[in-house]
Enzyme design. Structure first.
Site, mmCIF file in Angstrom:
data_model
loop_
_atom_site.group_PDB
_atom_site.id
_atom_site.type_symbol
_atom_site.label_atom_id
_atom_site.label_comp_id
_atom_site.label_asym_id
_atom_site.label_seq_id
_atom_site.Cartn_x
_atom_site.Cartn_y
_atom_site.Cartn_z
ATOM 1 C CG ASP A 168 -20.867 -13.237 -34.407
ATOM 2 O OD1 ASP A 168 -20.311 -12.805 -33.391
ATOM 3 O OD2 ASP A 168 -20.536 -13.305 -35.627
ATOM 4 C CG ASP B 80 -19.968 -4.649 -37.714
ATOM 5 O OD1 ASP B 80 -19.242 -5.802 -37.766
ATOM 6 O OD2 ASP B 80 -19.820 -3.832 -36.858
ATOM 7 C CD GLU C 92 -11.504 -7.427 -32.039
ATOM 8 O OE1 GLU C 92 -10.968 -7.947 -32.912
ATOM 9 O OE2 GLU C 92 -11.507 -6.144 -31.756
ATOM 10 C CB THR D 286 -7.588 -10.413 -35.128
ATOM 11 O OG1 THR D 286 -7.181 -9.428 -34.496
ATOM 12 C CG2 THR D 286 -8.851 -11.088 -34.327
ATOM 13 C CD GLU E 124 -11.282 -14.498 -34.886
ATOM 14 O OE1 GLU E 124 -11.301 -13.259 -35.548
ATOM 15 O OE2 GLU E 124 -12.050 -15.241 -34.105
ATOM 16 C CG LEU F 287 -8.461 -6.597 -43.073
ATOM 17 C CD1 LEU F 287 -7.304 -5.721 -43.689
ATOM 18 C CD2 LEU F 287 -9.690 -5.771 -42.837
#
Length: 582
Positions: free
Chosen positions: A156, A204, A288, A448, A486, A489
């Site tokens: 990121d 996060d 997203e 995802t 991706e 979790l």
């Protein structure tokens, strides 16, 4: 700090102090040396699976004998393994790096069939002081990933860190060092232009706010934040309703995103196309393309609630009013649906989303959902047009992440997808328009929840991640847009790995032709990944992904080679496990 403590430190995991003896190492070869050996030509025959064959080597907490020079292992592998276990991890010299890079290029001249695996880096890889966080741990971990056959990493690049204090002034500090570190280890990079706030979403682990000067403007004009029907503001991402209005110190939000991407390109032009191979453009919360319809912060939303529409700031309402007037129905332009329940409702609890006679099927509902979802598509078009122009002829691919909203997928209205901005119902394909929009810009569709199975989810919420992934795969096939995946979790078990392997092959209806996912990004680099059993399974998973559709390979051969690489890198994970046991 020894290698174990360095890896433990990656997620800020507290580890008990212990007495450590310093050892100095010189000329540490990269662990990538493991991959320099030509693969032995093992003949394969088709046999019934033998359970004994699939057993892995036992992982014991004691030191592996592999470091012993007397056990017959090649000296360069032995040295590479010792490098993992050493306490001091000096950076590889640039002279050695050049030699290593030559080797990578020689080995990887032909792209084999298979899906390259990337690994997401910790969210706080760069500190608020613009330096690399836990530098030695990061260096050691990248070395370990390379030894496992990982293609690269995803990082990121936070807007709130780089352009934090002053508009147009960019501090690339920690990113310069981090990207050079990835390059030294021969790892490719997927860079995420993270125009959202970190904090408040699933997983996060740290907080990175939007730039200070953006926050100041939002405080002055609260309507720059997404707003729900009860007036609750969401500060994760600037509302797309003001995309083209100069509300950020004289610039529009889209201009700010464009200037940021251009500055990134100019600053790292020497790495584009070689080390930096993909640019994922953040377009909403969690990076997203969606509305912040299910915010976890402060307990506002809990799984599997349907979420809430986010169109009540004055800029979004102004657009809704104009759209209603253009449709000849001005009475539809004053508000969004008022009978759509609240964040934690279920579809049947609401008049708007219920299956029989729900508002979503009436003319007003269709008008509103078309407008709401089109606003999201237009937002993506604006940013992608700019990104495409900025990164043209750099060798960098552009991708966009779409959320895997699988709960209540088995209902007719698909309420959680609708509130997030995906107009997908039992009667309408909401992912094909997204795929077609991405195809127009030559962008990758990144999706995802690839690891999830339907039966693992709460049955009463009619979750169907496998059906959702299949729908997305069909939409991307029809639009002829590349699909990447991706996991939603963190998962370290073989069931999840097998599900990812199966989904990555894109074998839909037995008709996959030569198509497979263009890449898979694994969530996430942390101490759990380096636990012995998790590491063993991960190395095997990466190996299988690299071979997913190779016609001249068989599973037995792939698993045998994976065990070899697990064995070679075992000292690293045994040291890590031992540290966590203290």
């Amino acid at each position: 700090m020894n290698i174990t403590h360095q890896i433990g430190a990656l997620a800020g995991t507290p580890i008990q102090a212990e007495s450590i003896t310093n050892t100095e190492t010189t000329a540490t070869p990269s662990a990538a040396a493991v991959w320099k050996t030509p693969t032995p030509n093992i003949r394969c025959k088709i046999t019934k699976p033998d359970t004994a064959e699939q057993k892995s080597q036992p992982t014991s907490p004691c030191r592996s004998p592999i470091l012993s020079a007397s056990n017959g292992i090649r000296s360069d592998l032995s040295v590479a393994c010792r490098a993992f276990a050493t306490e001091t991890m000096d950076l590889v010299s640039f002279d050695e790096t050049t030699e290593q890079e030559k080797t990578y290029k020689e080995v990887k001249t032909v792209k084999e069939k298979g899906v390259p695996v990337y690994v997401m880096m910790p969210l706080d890889s760069v500190t608020m002081g613009n330096t690399v966080n836990r530098r030695k741990a990061m260096n050691a971990s990248l070395q370990a990933l390379k030894s496992a056959g990982v293609e690269g990493v995803m990082m990121d690049v936070w807007w709130g860190l780089v352009e934090r204090d002053t508009p147009g002034v960019y501090n690339w500090g920690g990113y310069t060092e981090l990207l050079e570190m990835a390059k030294r280890h021969g790892l490719k990079v997927q860079a995420v232009m993270s125009f959202h706030q970190c904090g408040g979403n699933v997983g996060d682990s740290c907080t990175v706010p939007l730039p200070k000067w953006v926050v100041e403007e939002v405080h002055k004009d609260q309507d720059l934040a997404y707003t729900d029907q009860w007036g609750r503001r969401n500060y994760e991402y600037v509302s797309l309703g003001c995309d083209s209005i100069p509300v950020l110190k004289g610039r529009t939000p889209v201009q700010c995103y464009s200037d940021f991407m251009r500055a990134f390109r100019d600053n790292f032009k020497h790495l584009l196309g070689d080390t930096i191979v993909e640019m994922q453009v953040g377009m909403g919360p969690a990076g997203e393309l969606r509305y912040p319809s299910y915010p976890e912060q402060n307990g506002t939303w809990r799984f599997p609630g349907i979420g809430a529409f986010q169109c009540y700031d004055k800029y979004m309402l102004s657009s809704l009013k104009a759209a209603a007037e253009a449709a000849g129905k001005p009475e539809w332009g004053s508000t969004g649906p008022t009978d759509a329940g609240e964040y934690n409702s279920w579809p049947e609890d609401t008049r708007f989303f219920r299956k029989e006679g729900g508002g979503w099927t009436c003319p007003y509902g269709e008008f509103f959902l078309s407008w709401y979802s089109q606003m999201l598509l237009d937002h993506a078009e604006r940013i992608l047009s700019s990104a495409k122009a900025i990164f043209e002829n750099t060798g960098v691919k552009i991708s966009v992440k779409i959320a895997g909203i699988h709960w209540h997928y088995g209902t007719r209205s698909h309420a959680p997808e609708l509130t997030a901005g995906y107009y997908n119902t039992r009667n309408r394909d909401g992912y094909l328009p997204i795929a077609q929009m991405l195809a127009r810009h030559g962008a990758i569709f990144n999706f995802t929840c690839i690891e999830m199975r339907d039966h693992e989810q709460p049955q009463d919420a009619l979750c169907a991640p496998e059906k959702l992934v299949r729908q997305v795969a069909l939409a991307t096939r029809e639009a002829e847009v590349p699909l990447a995946g991706e996991n939603a979790l963190p998962r370290y078990d073989e069931n999840a790995h097998e599900q990812i392997l199966q989904a990555s092959s894109l074998n839909i209806d037995g008709n996959s032709k030569d198509r497979e996912m263009c890449a898979f990004t694994y969530l996430r680099m942390n101490p759990h990944l380096f636990q012995p059993d998790n590491w063993r399974r991960f190395v095997g998973f990466v190996k299988k992904m690299n071979e997913v559709k190779s016609p001249d390979r068989c599973l037995e051969q792939v698993e045998r080679e994976a065990e070899h690489f697990v064995h070679v890198s075992r000292p690293l994970v045994q040291e890590a496990a031992a540290a966590h046991m203290h």
